[in-house]
Design a protein around this motif. Sequence first.
Motif, PDB file in Angstrom:
ATOM      1  N   ASN A  12      44.159  52.718  35.293  1.00 57.18           N
ATOM      2  CA  ASN A  12      43.335  51.569  34.935  1.00 57.18           C
ATOM      3  C   ASN A  12      43.696  50.456  35.901  1.00 57.18           C
ATOM      4  O   ASN A  12      44.880  50.260  36.210  1.00 57.18           O
ATOM      5  CB  ASN A  12      43.627  51.086  33.510  1.00 57.18           C
ATOM      6  CG  ASN A  12      43.211  52.097  32.470  1.00 57.18           C
ATOM      7  OD1 ASN A  12      42.205  52.777  32.610  1.00 57.18           O
ATOM      8  ND2 ASN A  12      44.001  52.202  31.419  1.00 57.18           N
ATOM      9  N   ILE A  13      42.676  49.734  36.375  1.00 53.54           N
ATOM     10  CA  ILE A  13      42.910  48.551  37.198  1.00 53.54           C
ATOM     11  C   ILE A  13      42.435  47.353  36.382  1.00 53.54           C
ATOM     12  O   ILE A  13      41.269  47.299  35.977  1.00 53.54           O
ATOM     13  CB  ILE A  13      42.157  48.616  38.539  1.00 53.54           C
ATOM     14  CG1 ILE A  13      42.570  49.862  39.333  1.00 53.54           C
ATOM     15  CG2 ILE A  13      42.416  47.349  39.353  1.00 53.54           C
ATOM     16  CD1 ILE A  13      41.792  50.060  40.626  1.00 53.54           C
ATOM     17  N   LEU A  14      43.355  46.420  36.131  1.00 49.58           N
ATOM     18  CA  LEU A  14      43.042  45.258  35.310  1.00 49.58           C
ATOM     19  C   LEU A  14      43.029  43.991  36.154  1.00 49.58           C
ATOM     20  O   LEU A  14      43.873  43.806  37.029  1.00 49.58           O
ATOM     21  CB  LEU A  14      44.084  45.095  34.197  1.00 49.58           C
ATOM     22  CG  LEU A  14      44.319  46.318  33.297  1.00 49.58           C
ATOM     23  CD1 LEU A  14      45.405  46.018  32.276  1.00 49.58           C
ATOM     24  CD2 LEU A  14      43.034  46.721  32.600  1.00 49.58           C
ATOM     25  N   LEU A  15      42.054  43.120  35.848  1.00 55.66           N
ATOM     26  CA  LEU A  15      41.983  41.814  36.494  1.00 55.66           C
ATOM     27  C   LEU A  15      42.970  40.864  35.822  1.00 55.66           C
ATOM     28  O   LEU A  15      43.528  41.180  34.772  1.00 55.66           O
ATOM     29  CB  LEU A  15      40.560  41.254  36.380  1.00 55.66           C
ATOM     30  CG  LEU A  15      39.458  42.118  37.006  1.00 55.66           C
ATOM     31  CD1 LEU A  15      38.091  41.515  36.710  1.00 55.66           C
ATOM     32  CD2 LEU A  15      39.668  42.259  38.510  1.00 55.66           C
ATOM     33  N   GLU A  16      43.152  39.695  36.416  1.00 56.94           N
ATOM     34  CA  GLU A  16      44.113  38.729  35.869  1.00 56.94           C
ATOM     35  C   GLU A  16      43.783  38.320  34.438  1.00 56.94           C
ATOM     36  O   GLU A  16      44.677  38.000  33.662  1.00 56.94           O
ATOM     37  CB  GLU A  16      44.163  37.471  36.748  1.00 56.94           C
ATOM     38  CG  GLU A  16      45.034  37.652  37.968  1.00 56.94           C
ATOM     39  CD  GLU A  16      45.188  36.368  38.743  1.00 56.94           C
ATOM     40  OE1 GLU A  16      46.274  35.764  38.670  1.00 56.94           O
ATOM     41  OE2 GLU A  16      44.227  35.966  39.425  1.00 56.94           O
ATOM     42  N   ASP A  17      42.493  38.334  34.074  1.00 55.84           N
ATOM     43  CA  ASP A  17      42.121  37.938  32.709  1.00 55.84           C
ATOM     44  C   ASP A  17      42.311  39.072  31.700  1.00 55.84           C
ATOM     45  O   ASP A  17      42.004  38.931  30.523  1.00 55.84           O
ATOM     46  CB  ASP A  17      40.683  37.406  32.655  1.00 55.84           C
ATOM     47  CG  ASP A  17      39.635  38.478  32.960  1.00 55.84           C
ATOM     48  OD1 ASP A  17      39.992  39.669  33.131  1.00 55.84           O
ATOM     49  OD2 ASP A  17      38.446  38.121  33.028  1.00 55.84           O
ATOM     50  N   GLY A  18      42.804  40.237  32.187  1.00 54.17           N
ATOM     51  CA  GLY A  18      43.072  41.364  31.300  1.00 54.17           C
ATOM     52  C   GLY A  18      41.906  42.335  31.165  1.00 54.17           C
ATOM     53  O   GLY A  18      42.038  43.390  30.553  1.00 54.17           O
ATOM     54  N   SER A  19      40.748  41.989  31.749  1.00 56.45           N
ATOM     55  CA  SER A  19      39.603  42.903  31.664  1.00 56.45           C
ATOM     56  C   SER A  19      39.789  44.066  32.631  1.00 56.45           C
ATOM     57  O   SER A  19      40.493  43.954  33.637  1.00 56.45           O
ATOM     58  CB  SER A  19      38.293  42.159  31.938  1.00 56.45           C
ATOM     59  OG  SER A  19      38.281  41.652  33.256  1.00 56.45           O
ATOM     60  N   THR A  20      39.152  45.194  32.323  1.00 57.99           N
ATOM     61  CA  THR A  20      39.275  46.391  33.149  1.00 57.99           C
ATOM     62  C   THR A  20      38.262  46.359  34.286  1.00 57.99           C
ATOM     63  O   THR A  20      37.061  46.253  34.053  1.00 57.99           O
ATOM     64  CB  THR A  20      39.057  47.653  32.285  1.00 57.99           C
ATOM     65  OG1 THR A  20      40.031  47.661  31.237  1.00 57.99           O
ATOM     66  CG2 THR A  20      39.197  48.925  33.109  1.00 57.99           C
TER      67      THR A  20
END
Length: 142
Positions: A12-20
């Motif tokens: 999984n790659i997550l952005l800084e805001d926690g979204s995938t």
Amino acid sequence: MPNMPSILCHMNILLEDGSTADSTRASGKPVRFNLGDESLSPAFESEIKGLKQGDKHSFTLQPEDAFGVSNPDAIHHMDKSRFPTDLTLEPGVIVSFAGPGGSEIPGIVREVLGDSVTVDLNHPLAGQVLTFELEVEQVLEQ
């Protein structure tokens, strides 16, 4: 040079805001990383070196160690007439351009002003701080 293993894992790659941003679980196809072939950044490779089957590992990388920093030279202003008339041009739409050797280069529409369309050919995750969550399926010795 010693044989370097490949690691087959779900990611999984997550952005800084926690979204995938991306997940191999959606496709059901794990990704393969080849250690030592210089396809991975040194920071990414050091995070996954030594992982074993069944390991779960999470780490965060800065843009230069992940998909690179955003390159302003890869942002182009194009005339609207160069796009298919049935294509809805609005920010966030991904368009495909012919690349060298028949490859396709994805671009993201950033802005539409009159007849001018701003297209960003940087990798969609360039310039992002990313968290990678890995679950090792298999370690393959080469």
